[in-house]
Motif scaffolding. Structure first.
Motif, PDB file in Angstrom:
ATOM      1  N   LEU A 136      -4.204  -7.894   4.090  1.00 19.02           N
ATOM      2  CA  LEU A 136      -3.755  -8.968   3.201  1.00 19.02           C
ATOM      3  C   LEU A 136      -4.258  -8.741   1.775  1.00 19.02           C
ATOM      4  O   LEU A 136      -3.510  -8.932   0.804  1.00 19.02           O
ATOM      5  CB  LEU A 136      -4.250 -10.311   3.724  1.00 19.02           C
ATOM      6  N   ALA A 137      -5.511  -8.330   1.657  1.00 15.91           N
ATOM      7  CA  ALA A 137      -6.075  -8.064   0.331  1.00 15.91           C
ATOM      8  C   ALA A 137      -5.304  -6.951  -0.378  1.00 15.91           C
ATOM      9  O   ALA A 137      -5.040  -7.025  -1.588  1.00 15.91           O
ATOM     10  CB  ALA A 137      -7.552  -7.693   0.452  1.00 15.91           C
ATOM     11  N   VAL A 138      -4.922  -5.929   0.377  1.00 13.53           N
ATOM     12  CA  VAL A 138      -4.160  -4.824  -0.196  1.00 13.53           C
ATOM     13  C   VAL A 138      -2.765  -5.275  -0.613  1.00 13.53           C
ATOM     14  O   VAL A 138      -2.285  -4.947  -1.705  1.00 13.53           O
ATOM     15  CB  VAL A 138      -4.059  -3.648   0.805  1.00 13.53           C
ATOM     16  N   ILE A 139      -2.111  -6.053   0.260  1.00 10.55           N
ATOM     17  CA  ILE A 139      -0.747  -6.520  -0.027  1.00 10.55           C
ATOM     18  C   ILE A 139      -0.707  -7.395  -1.270  1.00 10.55           C
ATOM     19  O   ILE A 139       0.237  -7.325  -2.069  1.00 10.55           O
ATOM     20  CB  ILE A 139      -0.183  -7.288   1.187  1.00 10.55           C
ATOM     21  N   LEU A 140      -1.720  -8.217  -1.453  1.00  9.89           N
ATOM     22  CA  LEU A 140      -1.752  -9.127  -2.602  1.00  9.89           C
ATOM     23  C   LEU A 140      -2.249  -8.462  -3.874  1.00  9.89           C
ATOM     24  O   LEU A 140      -2.189  -9.064  -4.951  1.00  9.89           O
ATOM     25  CB  LEU A 140      -2.631 -10.347  -2.283  1.00  9.89           C
ATOM     26  N   SER A 141      -2.716  -7.233  -3.765  1.00 11.30           N
ATOM     27  CA  SER A 141      -3.239  -6.525  -4.936  1.00 11.30           C
ATOM     28  C   SER A 141      -2.125  -5.780  -5.666  1.00 11.30           C
ATOM     29  O   SER A 141      -1.050  -5.541  -5.101  1.00 11.30           O
ATOM     30  CB  SER A 141      -4.322  -5.535  -4.499  1.00 11.30           C
ATOM     31  N   THR A 144      -0.019  -2.539  -4.153  1.00 10.48           N
ATOM     32  CA  THR A 144       1.181  -2.559  -3.314  1.00 10.48           C
ATOM     33  C   THR A 144       2.436  -2.673  -4.172  1.00 10.48           C
ATOM     34  O   THR A 144       2.564  -3.613  -4.963  1.00 10.48           O
ATOM     35  CB  THR A 144       1.131  -3.752  -2.339  1.00 10.48           C
ATOM     36  N   PRO A 145       3.387  -1.745  -4.036  1.00  4.34           N
ATOM     37  CA  PRO A 145       4.641  -1.804  -4.803  1.00  4.34           C
ATOM     38  C   PRO A 145       5.435  -3.061  -4.467  1.00  4.34           C
ATOM     39  O   PRO A 145       5.402  -3.542  -3.333  1.00  4.34           O
ATOM     40  CB  PRO A 145       5.394  -0.546  -4.366  1.00  4.34           C
TER      41      PRO A 145
END
Length: 229
Positions: A136-141, A144-145
């Protein structure tokens, strides 16, 4: 600005609708009424979402069992919720149009953990929590394209449908619904109907949110002057 006007304009209606209602006393302005109802429902949905899955969580804890609940179904639902939340945040949609996704995510993650915990796999449940919140942290950062987030949102409906089919298949094989909470299922259904209305009326029209691009664009162009601020 008048505190009363400030609250209404920030949370319930555009300033032009405030002028229609309180300066011109045009209380039957159809487009403004739709906006106010939509905003009110949106706030109600968010408040309701705080408790919508609580009956399910309490039922699992009370029975100390997750019998009948499909973990794969929960994962697909979590994927759909996360996609909606990430897409809305990336596009700066108002919190009233997607805020329930945040609370549904927290409750769905809790249910996923309880399924593993009461299935005798507490370590696996903790791993599930760590992996999910890490992703989730990666997706919201910004890493993530946007194309990935858009694909997640576009996959929302298939994920929900397959998730429900998996749960239905589990119920059929077991011959019963186990610890599945009928109250939570009904509340989710009612909330979904209300959210359809708020999505149609909300000024954050989006083809992936409503899955009907042409109709949305027609409505949007007709109301364009109303939403200019």
């Amino acid at each position: 600005m008048d505190p009363f006007k400030d609250i209404l304009v920030n949370y319930l209606m555009p300033e032009k609708c405030y002028d229609e209602f309180f300066l011109q006393f045009n209380l039957l302005h159809v487009d403004c009424l739709k906006i106010v109802i939509s905003k009110g429902l949106g706030i109600g949905i968010i408040l309701g979402s705080v408790l919508v899955k609580l009956p399910q969580i309490l039922k699992l804890i009370g029975a100390r069992s997750a019998e009948g609940l499909s973990f794969n179904s929960v994962l697909l639902e979590l994927f759909a919720i996360t996609g909606t939340m990430a897409y809305s945040i990336a596009n700066s949609f108002p919190f009233s149009s997607w805020g329930e996704a945040l609370f549904l995510m927290i409750q769905t993650v809790t249910i996923g953990f309880l399924i593993q915990h009461y299935g005798g796999n507490t370590i696996k449940g903790l791993g599930f929590l760590a992996v999910y919140f890490g992703l989730l942290a990666v997706i919201l950062s910004p890493v993530t394209p946007m194309s990935v987030v858009t694909t997640m949102q576009a996959s929302n409906m298939p994920a929900i449908i397959f998730g429900r089919l998996i749960q239905a298949g589990t119920n059929y094989r077991n011959g019963h619904t186990g610890q599945l909470s009928a109250i939570s299922v009904f509340l989710l259904f009612a909330g979904s109907l209300a959210r359809i209305f708020t999505t149609v009326v909300c000024y954050c029209y989006d083809r992936f949110i409503l899955m009907d691009r042409d109709r949305i664009q027609t409505k949007k162009s007709r109301k364009n002057t109303l939403y200019k601020d």
